[in-house]
Design an enzyme around this catalytic site. Structure first.
Site, PDB file in Angstrom:
ATOM      1  CG  ASP A   1      -6.395   0.700  -5.187  1.00  8.28           C
ATOM      2  OD1 ASP A   1      -7.274  -0.200  -5.665  1.00  8.28           O
ATOM      3  OD2 ASP A   1      -5.375   0.139  -4.340  1.00  8.28           O
TER       4      ASP A   1
ATOM      5  CD  GLU B   1      -3.403  -0.660   0.523  1.00  7.00           C
ATOM      6  OE1 GLU B   1      -3.329   0.545   0.091  1.00  7.00           O
ATOM      7  OE2 GLU B   1      -4.259  -1.366   0.524  1.00  7.00           O
TER       8      GLU B   1
ATOM      9  CG  HIS C   1      -6.746  -3.670  -5.381  1.00  5.04           C
ATOM     10  ND1 HIS C   1      -7.276  -2.936  -3.967  1.00  5.04           N
ATOM     11  CD2 HIS C   1      -7.125  -4.899  -5.584  1.00  5.04           C
ATOM     12  CE1 HIS C   1      -8.035  -3.990  -3.658  1.00  5.04           C
ATOM     13  NE2 HIS C   1      -8.293  -5.076  -4.263  1.00  5.04           N
TER      14      HIS C   1
HETATM   15 ZN   LIG Z   1      -6.318  -1.549  -3.202  1.00  3.68          ZN
END
Ligand SMILES: [Zn+2]
Length: 269
Positions: free
Chosen positions: A187, A139, A177
């Site tokens: 994203d 992330e 993703h």
């Molecule tokens: Zn994501």
């Protein structure tokens, strides 16, 4: 600076460090890992698929831990790294990632690479489903409407290099993703440079010079070969554009896209 907290007459000294607030969730992490280690140590194993083979159990001497084979990249859709660390340490959110990269380039490792983080959700790439079981989730602290920082990209490239070498992850298996969950996720955003990653050996990029597209070329099948789930063509095209043609917000295949896909499908085959 030191803080003194009193709990029922017991005085606990805590050094004021950024990680103090995670002392209890770190404990929870350790406890959960201990429980999984216990499960792995069962002898003879209770088969989790529900088959009754335990009576004829013979433990082999030759094995190792399963290893990740994909990397899925995300943006956090939050404004601060601390918010994401908090989100991933609250049980009720049920979401996590192996790594979080803050705007200043700091990398927080949150889960052993060999364990399953909850980052991809319902997902499909090629014939692979349950990407959580086979991938590392990264992330990047970014709200989705801003560029990624240079420090973040530098840290990301270093991390990807380590992961690729450690687990022998194929170049094609560095994805986003949005790629594995089209329609549901967008994203990392259009600000993310997949071209920069491809130039360093993480994912592929296209070359459209000298490309002759045959008249019977099937662009949708090419998307499938690259890895996209084409059950809903429009959203598969949307995810492809976020990744490969970020300036184009349409959901249609142009002649320029045909050139790109004709070239890409050969790389992803
Ligand atoms: Zn994501």
């Amino acid at each position: 600076m030191k803080r003194i907290l009193a709990f029922g007459g017991v005085i606990i000294f805590l050094a004021s460090c950024a990680h103090n607030k995670y002392t209890s969730t770190n404990k929870s992490y350790k406890k959960q890992v201990k429980n999984y280690a216990k499960l792995l140590g069962e002898y003879p194993i209770k088969d989790s698929a529900g088959l009754k083979y335990a009576d004829n159990w013979v433990g082999t001497t030759n094995f190792s831990m399963r290893r990740p084979n994909f990397v899925v990249i995300h943006h956090t859709a939050q404004n601060f790294c601390d918010s994401t660390l908090r989100t991933f340490t609250l049980p009720r959110t049920a979401v996590s990632a192996h790594y979080v990269i803050c705007k200043d380039g700091t990398v927080h490792h949150m889960l052993n690479d060999l364990l399953r983080a909850h980052h991809a959700g319902v997902s499909k790439w090629g014939n692979a489903t349950d990407l959580n079981s086979m991938s590392i989730g990264i992330e990047i602290d970014n709200n989705g409407f801003e560029p990624f920082t240079e420090a973040q990209m530098n840290s990301l490239l270093q991390l990807l290099d380590r992961l690729k070498k450690a687990y022998n992850i194929p170049q094609a298996n560095f994805i986003g993703h949005a790629d594995v969950a089209p329609g549901r996720k967008v994203d990392p955003s259009r600000y993310f440079s997949w071209q920069t990653l491809a130039e360093k050996g993480f994912g592929f990029w296209f070359d459209t010079t000298n490309v002759e597209v045959p008249p019977d070329f099937n662009a949708l099948q090419a998307l499938r070969i690259v890895g996209y789930n084409i059950n809903k063509p429009e959203i598969a095209i949307q995810s492809y554009k976020i990744h490969f043609v970020p300036q184009d917000t349409t959901r249609t295949i142009s002649d320029a896209d045909k050139k790109i896909l004709f070239d890409l499908e050969k790389k992803y085959q």
